[in-house]
Motif scaffolding. Structure first.
Motif, PDB file in Angstrom:
ATOM      1  N   TYR A 103       0.669  -1.135   0.088  1.00 29.72           N
ATOM      2  CA  TYR A 103       0.008   0.036   0.124  1.00 29.72           C
ATOM      3  C   TYR A 103       0.909   1.203  -0.008  1.00 29.72           C
ATOM      4  CZ  TYR A 103      -4.276  -2.559   0.625  1.00 29.72           C
ATOM      5  OH  TYR A 103      -5.241  -3.448   0.405  1.00 29.72           O
ATOM      6  N   VAL A 132      -6.008   3.398   3.517  1.00 29.58           N
ATOM      7  CA  VAL A 132      -6.865   2.649   2.651  1.00 29.58           C
ATOM      8  C   VAL A 132      -8.319   3.267   2.801  1.00 29.58           C
ATOM      9  CG1 VAL A 132      -5.968   0.317   3.234  1.00 29.58           C
ATOM     10  CG2 VAL A 132      -7.549   1.384   4.696  1.00 29.58           C
ATOM     11  N   ASP A 135     -14.285   3.015   3.302  1.00 36.15           N
ATOM     12  CA  ASP A 135     -15.294   1.814   3.441  1.00 36.15           C
ATOM     13  C   ASP A 135     -14.665   0.410   3.267  1.00 36.15           C
ATOM     14  OD1 ASP A 135     -14.180   1.941   0.890  1.00 36.15           O
ATOM     15  OD2 ASP A 135     -15.921   1.897  -0.274  1.00 36.15           O
ATOM     16  N   TYR A 136     -13.348   0.144   3.325  1.00 41.80           N
ATOM     17  CA  TYR A 136     -12.710  -0.902   3.186  1.00 41.80           C
ATOM     18  C   TYR A 136     -12.008  -1.320   4.478  1.00 41.80           C
ATOM     19  CZ  TYR A 136      -8.527  -3.993   2.343  1.00 41.80           C
ATOM     20  OH  TYR A 136      -7.783  -4.937   2.740  1.00 41.80           O
ATOM     21  N   HIS A 139     -13.431  -4.028   6.749  1.00 40.33           N
ATOM     22  CA  HIS A 139     -13.467  -5.374   6.010  1.00 40.33           C
ATOM     23  C   HIS A 139     -12.103  -5.643   5.997  1.00 40.33           C
ATOM     24  CE1 HIS A 139     -17.850  -4.737   5.595  1.00 40.33           C
ATOM     25  NE2 HIS A 139     -17.527  -3.673   5.081  1.00 40.33           N
ATOM     26  N   ILE A 140     -10.865  -5.042   6.606  1.00 40.86           N
ATOM     27  CA  ILE A 140      -9.656  -5.354   6.232  1.00 40.86           C
ATOM     28  C   ILE A 140      -9.076  -6.580   6.495  1.00 40.86           C
ATOM     29  CG2 ILE A 140      -8.515  -4.094   8.244  1.00 40.86           C
ATOM     30  CD1 ILE A 140      -6.682  -3.059   6.394  1.00 40.86           C
ATOM     31  N   THR A 145     -10.392  -9.985   0.838  1.00 43.39           N
ATOM     32  CA  THR A 145     -10.755  -8.626   0.506  1.00 43.39           C
ATOM     33  C   THR A 145      -9.281  -7.680   0.254  1.00 43.39           C
ATOM     34  OG1 THR A 145     -10.286  -8.163   3.001  1.00 43.39           O
ATOM     35  CG2 THR A 145     -12.660  -8.461   2.089  1.00 43.39           C
ATOM     36  N   ARG A 146      -9.447  -6.989  -0.701  1.00 39.45           N
ATOM     37  CA  ARG A 146      -8.161  -6.194  -0.760  1.00 39.45           C
ATOM     38  C   ARG A 146      -8.605  -4.842  -1.397  1.00 39.45           C
ATOM     39  NH1 ARG A 146      -5.487 -10.396  -5.259  1.00 39.45           N
ATOM     40  NH2 ARG A 146      -7.280  -9.770  -6.358  1.00 39.45           N
ATOM     41  N   GLY A 147      -7.888  -3.797  -1.024  1.00 34.83           N
ATOM     42  CA  GLY A 147      -8.035  -2.426  -1.077  1.00 34.83           C
ATOM     43  C   GLY A 147      -7.828  -1.927  -2.495  1.00 34.83           C
ATOM     44  N   GLU A 148      -8.475  -1.128  -3.277  1.00 37.07           N
ATOM     45  CA  GLU A 148      -8.190  -0.626  -4.525  1.00 37.07           C
ATOM     46  C   GLU A 148      -6.705  -0.244  -4.756  1.00 37.07           C
ATOM     47  OE1 GLU A 148     -10.105  -1.084  -7.127  1.00 37.07           O
ATOM     48  OE2 GLU A 148     -11.413  -2.026  -5.938  1.00 37.07           O
ATOM     49  N   SER A 150      -4.064  -1.399  -3.168  1.00 35.94           N
ATOM     50  CA  SER A 150      -3.410  -2.509  -3.123  1.00 35.94           C
ATOM     51  C   SER A 150      -2.584  -3.019  -4.472  1.00 35.94           C
ATOM     52  CB  SER A 150      -3.823  -3.787  -2.632  1.00 35.94           C
ATOM     53  OG  SER A 150      -2.968  -4.562  -2.743  1.00 35.94           O
TER      54      SER A 150
END
Length: 199
Positions: A103, A132, A135-136, A139-140, A145-148, A150
């Motif tokens: 990140y 991050v 909204d992510y 749910h991390i 789940t992966r952040g945008e 990442s």
């Protein structure tokens, strides 16, 4: 290659091997999570020095940190002995540091602090990258789940790492949380209770 669509050369063979390794890691991760969900996770408990385990992992990841231009500072006062599974706790440290590498921008820094209180030991990992999406964040630690922001798709991340870290912490009766400090970046905190050798 069998159908002669691609040449059976070294480049293609290396690509196949990379994909096989990725599938192997994914299978291992899913197996680990299924054991954890079923309460069948086996830990090899023993007395360990958390700072030593962390330094070993930092040394192992040094090439990746240097390639990303990331500097790491570790602040720890005193010795941090704990009863736990050295291999699994080292895996947690690996996951957190590698996640931050995905990140952060080149040249960022990471601060790691270890402290002790009456309730136990706390470790914090903070970077100063872009962080991050809001909204992510809730749910991390969920699976897949992966952040945008990442770069996991380029580096082979499956979206299972932080969920595995959470399960290992829970198995040690610990707690792992993530937050975004006002000064930007991501802060991951781990709290381990003081335990005797009988757990």
């Amino acid at each position: 290659m069998i159908d002669h669509v691609f040449p059976a050369d070294q480049k293609q063979l290396n690509m196949v091997m990379t994909q096989l390794k990725s599938l192997g890691r994914l299978t291992d991760d899913l197996h680990f999570l299924s054991l954890a969900s079923a309460g069948q996770l086996t830990l090899q408990m023993g007395v360990l020095n958390l700072e030593s385990v962390l330094n070993e992992r930092l040394a192992w990841l040094k090439p990746q940190l240097e390639a990303a231009g990331m500097s790491v500072s570790l602040e720890a006062e005193g010795e941090f002995y704990y009863v736990g599974d050295e291999s699994r706790l080292g895996q947690v440290f690996n996951i957190i540091i590698e996640n931050m590498l995905r990140y952060c921008a080149r040249g960022d820094c990471m601060q790691i602090c270890m402290s002790r209180s009456e309730r136990g030991i706390e470790l914090t990992f903070q970077d100063f990258g872009p962080g991050v999406a809001e909204d992510y964040l809730p749910h991390i630690f969920e699976r897949f789940t992966r952040g945008e922001r990442s770069r996991a798709r380029d580096s082979g991340g499956s979206g299972l790492g932080l969920s595995i870290a959470k399960e290992i912490c829970v198995a040690h009766h610990g707690r792992i949380t993530a937050s975004q400090p006002p000064e930007k970046g991501l802060l991951i905190a781990i709290n381990f209770p003081i335990m005797d050798s009988d757990g």
